[in-house]
Design an enzyme around this catalytic site. Sequence first.
Site, PDB file in Angstrom:
ATOM      1  N   ASP A 175       0.864  -1.176   0.000  1.00  0.00           N
ATOM      2  CA  ASP A 175       0.000   0.000   0.000  1.00  0.00           C
ATOM      3  C   ASP A 175       0.899   1.224   0.000  1.00  0.00           C
ATOM      4  O   ASP A 175       1.608   1.483   0.977  1.00  0.00           O
ATOM      5  CB  ASP A 175      -0.911   0.015   1.227  1.00  0.00           C
ATOM      6  CG  ASP A 175      -1.809   1.250   1.263  1.00  0.00           C
ATOM      7  OD1 ASP A 175      -2.442   1.540   0.230  1.00  0.00           O
ATOM      8  OD2 ASP A 175      -1.848   1.936   2.310  1.00  0.00           O
TER       9      ASP A 175
ATOM     10  N   GLU B 112      -2.194  -1.822  -5.929  1.00  0.00           N
ATOM     11  CA  GLU B 112      -3.494  -1.217  -6.201  1.00  0.00           C
ATOM     12  C   GLU B 112      -3.370  -0.308  -7.410  1.00  0.00           C
ATOM     13  O   GLU B 112      -2.414   0.475  -7.512  1.00  0.00           O
ATOM     14  CB  GLU B 112      -3.962  -0.429  -4.978  1.00  0.00           C
ATOM     15  CG  GLU B 112      -5.362   0.128  -5.091  1.00  0.00           C
ATOM     16  CD  GLU B 112      -5.799   0.839  -3.820  1.00  0.00           C
ATOM     17  OE1 GLU B 112      -6.999   1.144  -3.696  1.00  0.00           O
ATOM     18  OE2 GLU B 112      -4.930   1.083  -2.957  1.00  0.00           O
TER      19      GLU B 112
ATOM     20  N   CYS C 254     -12.034  -4.978   6.964  1.00  0.00           N
ATOM     21  CA  CYS C 254     -11.320  -5.721   8.004  1.00  0.00           C
ATOM     22  C   CYS C 254     -10.736  -6.991   7.373  1.00  0.00           C
ATOM     23  O   CYS C 254     -11.465  -7.793   6.799  1.00  0.00           O
ATOM     24  CB  CYS C 254     -12.251  -6.081   9.154  1.00  0.00           C
ATOM     25  SG  CYS C 254     -11.500  -7.172  10.395  1.00  0.00           S
TER      26      CYS C 254
ATOM     27  N   CYS D 101     -12.273 -10.447   9.467  1.00  0.00           N
ATOM     28  CA  CYS D 101     -13.638 -10.961   9.336  1.00  0.00           C
ATOM     29  C   CYS D 101     -14.370 -10.450   8.104  1.00  0.00           C
ATOM     30  O   CYS D 101     -15.457 -10.928   7.779  1.00  0.00           O
ATOM     31  CB  CYS D 101     -14.448 -10.621  10.583  1.00  0.00           C
ATOM     32  SG  CYS D 101     -14.735  -8.841  10.809  1.00  0.00           S
TER      33      CYS D 101
ATOM     34  N   CYS E 143     -12.409  -2.938  14.554  1.00  0.00           N
ATOM     35  CA  CYS E 143     -13.521  -3.620  13.905  1.00  0.00           C
ATOM     36  C   CYS E 143     -14.594  -3.919  14.948  1.00  0.00           C
ATOM     37  O   CYS E 143     -14.318  -4.572  15.957  1.00  0.00           O
ATOM     38  CB  CYS E 143     -13.025  -4.912  13.252  1.00  0.00           C
ATOM     39  SG  CYS E 143     -14.355  -5.894  12.506  1.00  0.00           S
TER      40      CYS E 143
ATOM     41  N   CYS F 152     -15.161  -8.188  15.071  1.00  0.00           N
ATOM     42  CA  CYS F 152     -14.174  -9.096  15.677  1.00  0.00           C
ATOM     43  C   CYS F 152     -13.275  -8.409  16.686  1.00  0.00           C
ATOM     44  O   CYS F 152     -12.368  -9.038  17.237  1.00  0.00           O
ATOM     45  CB  CYS F 152     -13.338  -9.772  14.601  1.00  0.00           C
ATOM     46  SG  CYS F 152     -12.340  -8.623  13.624  1.00  0.00           S
TER      47      CYS F 152
ATOM     48  N   ASP G 222      -2.969   1.567   7.261  1.00  0.00           N
ATOM     49  CA  ASP G 222      -2.142   1.265   6.094  1.00  0.00           C
ATOM     50  C   ASP G 222      -1.751  -0.216   6.028  1.00  0.00           C
ATOM     51  O   ASP G 222      -1.749  -0.813   4.948  1.00  0.00           O
ATOM     52  CB  ASP G 222      -0.890   2.136   6.107  1.00  0.00           C
ATOM     53  CG  ASP G 222      -1.231   3.623   6.006  1.00  0.00           C
ATOM     54  OD1 ASP G 222      -2.221   3.946   5.324  1.00  0.00           O
ATOM     55  OD2 ASP G 222      -0.522   4.444   6.606  1.00  0.00           O
TER      56      ASP G 222
END
Length: 420
Positions: free
Chosen positions: A212, A296, A349, A352, A368, A371, A378
């Site tokens: 990333d 990406e 996330c 999950c 989250c 979970c 990042d």
Amino acid sequence: MKRGYRYRIYPNKEQINLLEQHFGSVRFIYNRSLFIKNTMYSKFKINVTEVDLNNNLTSLKEQYLWLKDLNSQSLQQANRNLLTGFKNFFEGNGRYPTKKSKRNNNLSFQVPQNYQINLTTSKIYLPKIGWIKIVLHRDFLDKEFIKNELVTKEVNGELILDQKLNKKFNILKTLTVSRTSAGRYHVSILIDDHVPEPIPVEFHETTTIGIDIGIKSFAILSSGEVIDNPKFLKKSLKKLKKLQRAVSRKKISSKNRKKAVLKLAKHHQLIANQRNDFQHKVSIKIISESQAVCLEDLNVSGMIRNHKLAQAISDVGWSEFIRKLTYKAEWYGKTILRIGRFDASSKLCNVCGYKKENLTLNDREWECPTCKTLHDRDVNAAINIKNIALNNLNTVGTTERACGLTGISQRYEARSHSIY
């Protein structure tokens, strides 16, 4: 496999004048051929070929006698480059060719053949220009390969590699002469060693890394490693402003203004060199340690339209870093996997699959609610980029299709289709 090797050259004053004449003449021929091609098609629907453009060079040399003093093959190469630009445009891999401007300080011309390299005295011979001092800081071919596989000649005890004598081997390809805005001259020698590109090695989840790229940190890896952003431009802004003020205070067209402009250009060149060196070191480290790299697909040209982020994004150099990763992956048989620019990465996330819709750029960490996992924004994005790319590969892609896609027409072939 083709590779380019770039070296700095040190021409004398007479040779500098000849190089500048070649730069200007190649630009002149390119613009003239572009005008002819556009006019003939718009008025008569005639497609002008490379042969037609090269035949027109004969009449141009009678009209502009100074063209006879230049390397004719460099002028013909300008026509070939123009037609290549049209081909790339119609294939969706580039923009429509436009007129070259005198204000462009990054100039170049090409020498397809008949150049020589003196391996003993480190000089290079360019047709119509002569022998120029060159700094061969690294070998473009192994010395044993040159000795055993290529034809060399000895003149006054000096070993010379002549491209013309080795034309049948098709190893020494086109040579490109360029000048930077800082007034430095370089030659780039294209070498084809005829070694096929390595077959992409097999990879699995443990040998795949997700990246990333960002602004605060240069790159965040799915392994948790964070590569700091050196911010070369930001650190030099104070000096750049001082140099820019010095330029603005000088009288236009004066010698002192030209000196001040050169100082400013040299400092910009220093920043570019620092960034380039840093990206080379990071990219080769990532490629060496991984069998596959997940990235990406970012709309960088659209993102820099945001004036609040444009300078920071340009300072990082995302596009150039991805380009380096891509061609180095091809060199070493590694795989580049891409995900779509609209796929959720930061908001998802990785444990999950919960998607946090209200996540903002100011939220560097978030928990989250499903979970209860605390995520670094990042690192979580890098892990999701890796997971989405591998999931996409298993469902709709193949290794061969995903490796090294750089053309605009191919850019979305390996993108994932979000299932969240």
